[in-house]
Each structure stands twice: as C-alpha cells, then as structure tokens.
Enzyme design. Structure first.
Site, PDB file in Angstrom:
ATOM      1  N   ASN A  77       3.779   2.100  -0.509  1.00  0.00           N
ATOM      2  CA  ASN A  77       2.451   1.954  -1.107  1.00  0.00           C
ATOM      3  C   ASN A  77       2.441   2.130  -2.625  1.00  0.00           C
ATOM      4  O   ASN A  77       1.393   1.992  -3.263  1.00  0.00           O
ATOM      5  CB  ASN A  77       1.487   2.978  -0.498  1.00  0.00           C
ATOM      6  CG  ASN A  77       1.275   2.778   0.983  1.00  0.00           C
ATOM      7  OD1 ASN A  77       1.278   1.651   1.468  1.00  0.00           O
ATOM      8  ND2 ASN A  77       1.110   3.861   1.711  1.00  0.00           N
ATOM      9  N   GLN A 134       3.338   0.409  -5.082  1.00  0.00           N
ATOM     10  CA  GLN A 134       3.022  -0.708  -5.964  1.00  0.00           C
ATOM     11  C   GLN A 134       1.549  -0.743  -6.333  1.00  0.00           C
ATOM     12  O   GLN A 134       1.162  -1.381  -7.312  1.00  0.00           O
ATOM     13  CB  GLN A 134       3.442  -2.044  -5.315  1.00  0.00           C
ATOM     14  CG  GLN A 134       2.401  -2.732  -4.440  1.00  0.00           C
ATOM     15  CD  GLN A 134       2.263  -2.092  -3.076  1.00  0.00           C
ATOM     16  OE1 GLN A 134       2.882  -1.093  -2.770  1.00  0.00           O
ATOM     17  NE2 GLN A 134       1.445  -2.685  -2.212  1.00  0.00           N
ATOM     18  N   ASP A 163     -10.485   2.809   3.212  1.00  0.00           N
ATOM     19  CA  ASP A 163     -10.149   1.454   3.664  1.00  0.00           C
ATOM     20  C   ASP A 163     -10.542   1.216   5.117  1.00  0.00           C
ATOM     21  O   ASP A 163      -9.982   0.357   5.789  1.00  0.00           O
ATOM     22  CB  ASP A 163      -8.645   1.188   3.490  1.00  0.00           C
ATOM     23  CG  ASP A 163      -7.788   2.149   4.313  1.00  0.00           C
ATOM     24  OD1 ASP A 163      -8.356   3.048   4.958  1.00  0.00           O
ATOM     25  OD2 ASP A 163      -6.553   1.990   4.306  1.00  0.00           O
ATOM     26  N   CYS A 201      -5.284  -3.669   4.691  1.00  0.00           N
ATOM     27  CA  CYS A 201      -4.446  -4.093   3.569  1.00  0.00           C
ATOM     28  C   CYS A 201      -2.992  -4.181   3.990  1.00  0.00           C
ATOM     29  O   CYS A 201      -2.238  -5.034   3.507  1.00  0.00           O
ATOM     30  CB  CYS A 201      -4.593  -3.118   2.398  1.00  0.00           C
ATOM     31  SG  CYS A 201      -6.187  -3.242   1.556  1.00  0.00           S
ATOM     32  N   CYS A 207       4.544  -7.250  15.509  1.00  0.00           N
ATOM     33  CA  CYS A 207       3.981  -7.600  14.201  1.00  0.00           C
ATOM     34  C   CYS A 207       4.385  -6.488  13.244  1.00  0.00           C
ATOM     35  O   CYS A 207       5.476  -5.921  13.377  1.00  0.00           O
ATOM     36  CB  CYS A 207       2.472  -7.799  14.268  1.00  0.00           C
ATOM     37  SG  CYS A 207       1.532  -6.313  14.677  1.00  0.00           S
TER      38      CYS A 207
END
Length: 367
Positions: A53, A55, A113, A171, A325
């Site tokens: 995370n 970035q 979020d 996200c 996934c």
C-alpha cells in the site's frame, strides 16, 4: 497570509480534528494538517502498515511495515511538527465507540473505504451536530464534499442506500492511481482548514468530482432531502444502527456467509496439496490481465470476471474447477455464476492469490 493572520493561526492551534483512517486519503491530509499547525489530530485505524500500500499511503515507509498504522503515522507527524498533539486509537470504529471518541473533536475527516463506516460516521455526526469532510477514490476518479449538519445535506441525502454487497470493487480489487488519493486528501485537508478559520466557501451541498485521466474537475450541487431518515424533517433513525446489516455485510462471518450462499472454498495450502498429488482440476483466474501479469498461480487460465458469461463454453462442467482472484471476492461471484450454470465440482480459493503468496509461495509478488 492576510486571510489567515494571527487569529487564524490561533484557531488552527486550538482546533481538534479526527482523521478516520491513515491510509491513502488520511496520509496526505494528516501531513498537511500537521504542517498547518492544527493543534490536536486524532488518528483512528486498526490496520497495520503493508508494503503493497505504500505507493499511496505516503505517511508510512518501508521501515514501518508491520507496525500499527496509527503509530507509524504519529511518528511521522511528530517529525513534521512536534507541537501537534497526536492522539491515536488503534481500534476499529464502531457504533459502540464513535460517539465517545467524537465528543473530543470539532471536525471529522473521513478517509475510509467502506460504506458501513461512512454511514456510521454520517449518522454520528448528524446526532453530534459536527461536520465531516468526505472523500472517495477509485482507479482514476475521486470525489469530495463537506457534510455539515444544520447547514446542508448529509451523506444519506446524497446516497440514500448503499450499493449491494460486492457491487462496488474495493481499491485493492479495482485498483487506484497512487497519486489520486494525494489530490483528494489535500482537498479534504483544505476544506478542514477553511472550516477552522471560517474563510472561503466550503463544499457544503457541492460534490466535487475529479477525473485524473482528463484532468477535469466538475461540481454537482445537491440539496438536503426533507425525507432523509436521519437529517430530514421527520427522521426515522434517531440512534446508531447495525451498519454491517444495513450494508448487507456480516463482519467477521465471511466464511460462514460463503458457506450459507453455497460457495465451497479451498485454502491455498489445500490447493498446493492437490497440485503435489497431481490431481486433475482446472484453475481459473478471474482477475484483470494487468493483474495476471504481476503474478499467477502455476497452470492458471485467465478469464476475467466480466468475460466469464461469454466464455463459459470454454469450461467443462464435468471437470473439478478452482477459481481464484486477488482476495477471493470476485472469484466468489464467478463461482456463484457457474453454480447457477450447472457446475457442481467447483471451489473458491479463500483469500485469493494473496493467500497463496503468504501461505504457499513467498516469491509470488503481492500487490
């Protein structure tokens, strides 16, 4: 600045702001609010710093990986401005603690979020008559506004009902441009400063929409809904409710929910054992092509979730199938679809390829 002056700086020093979340949005907002001289900053977050995370969560560093986010953020804020009092809450925000925490602050900045926390924050702020600055990000798009009880509409006036569970990707699933939360978070911090010093026109009743690809800002005006169940003329919600249930989510019972919905699961270690035994099965990866380029489980076939209905003919219902996934959410949807299409021997990889990276193959990159 004459608009701020000594009086404005004193207001900033006396202000108490609570930041909910120290991730993508909370990081830039906290940095600038500390640098601006806001006297007290409350930080609430129950998560830990994760390398994948960094970035977008720029308040943290590689040295902080594994630490509680609130502790990492506090260290950085103290380096920027040691005169700011930073109060940390290493816990989840719930209906049981929000009003107790909220009473010590004047303004909330929402950097969450998930929908259940947003509705929780909104209702608590309406009851406490305190403003909160809202921000949201996804891929290349962001939005921000200010909800101020008594002076404008609330979150429920804009979004009366939450979307169905799983309808809006997180996200982590859908991705977000790392720079995007910097833009929205700074806008949120700007709105907080404006509220504190009493200057300018806050984004009350105005939803600012930002498109990073087009570098375009738009504004949508909205009004208070007289029939709003919380801030309307005859409110029907007068106390905090079960927000997980309201949003169709059973926190802490994800696995039970999967089984109730008829979605059988297999763990990463169990999948590896099947491979070692050379059992025959088909592994389907329903992530996007760009994600597949980052990492993949050996032997996986890429069929993005959106393409599953049109490519279902490529699968044999007689085969044993495992679907994966990123974290297990999208693959669960694929399993549900395939079950309805007649597939019986099918399982969802619990925790997705992220669990594979942690539990089976550490060399498989995490993102």
């Amino acid at each position: 600045m004459p608009e701020v002056g000594v009086e404005g700086q004193e207001k900033l020093k006396a202000a108490k702001v609570l930041l909910i979340g120290t991730g993508g949005l909370g990081s830039p907002a906290a940095l600038y609010l500390a640098a601006a001289g806001v006297g007290t900053l409350g930080l609430i977050d129950f998560d830990r710093v994760d390398f994948s995370n960094l970035q977008r969560q720029i308040i943290h560093s590689t040295d902080s990986v594994g630490k509680p986010k609130v502790d990492s953020a506090k260290e950085r804020l103290n380096q920027i401005n040691p005169n700011v009092k930073v109060v940390t809450y290493d816990e989840m925000l719930t209906k049981d603690n929000i009003l107790h925490i909220l009473k010590d602050y004047e303004i909330l900045l929402d950097g969450t979020d998930n929908f259940q926390t947003r509705y929780l924050v909104n209702d608590a702020c309406v009851f406490a008559k305190k403003p909160f600055v809202y921000g949201s990000i996804f891929r290349f798009d962001g939005q921000a506004t200010v909800f101020y009880p008594g002076k404008g509409p609330c979150y429920r006036c804009l979004f009366a009902e939450p979307p169905p569970p799983g309808m809006v990707p997180s996200c982590s699933e859908g991705g977000v441009l790392g720079i995007l939360p910097g833009v929205i978070g700074v806008i949120q911090a700007t709105e907080v400063v404006k509220l504190i010093i009493g200057k300018g026109e806050p984004l009350i009743g105005r939803l600012m929409l930002y498109d990073a690809l087009k570098m375009n800002f738009r504004e949508v005006k909205f009004r208070r809904n007289p029939k709003c169940p919380v801030c309307g003329d005859s409110p029907t919600i007068t106390e905090l409710i079960d927000y997980d249930a309201f949003c169709g989510i059973s926190r802490g019972e994800e696995k039970k929910t999967m089984e109730t919905n008829g979605i059988p699961e297999i763990t990463a270690k169990e999948l590896k054992a099947k491979m070692d035994r050379k059992e025959k099965f088909v592994l389907i990866d329903v992530r996007e092509p760009n994600e597949f380029q980052i990492n993949q489980i050996p032997g996986a076939k890429l069929i993005p979730l959106g393409n599953v209905p049109e490519r279902v003919h490529e699968l044999d219902s007689a085969d044993e199938i495992v679907v994966n996934c990123h974290f297990g959410g999208r693959s669960a949807k694929a399993v549900q679809f395939l079950q309805k299409a007649g597939f019986k021997k099918i399982k969802n990889l619990a925790g997705g390829i992220d669990a594979w990276s942690q539990d089976v193959d550490p060399s498989c990159p995490r993102y």
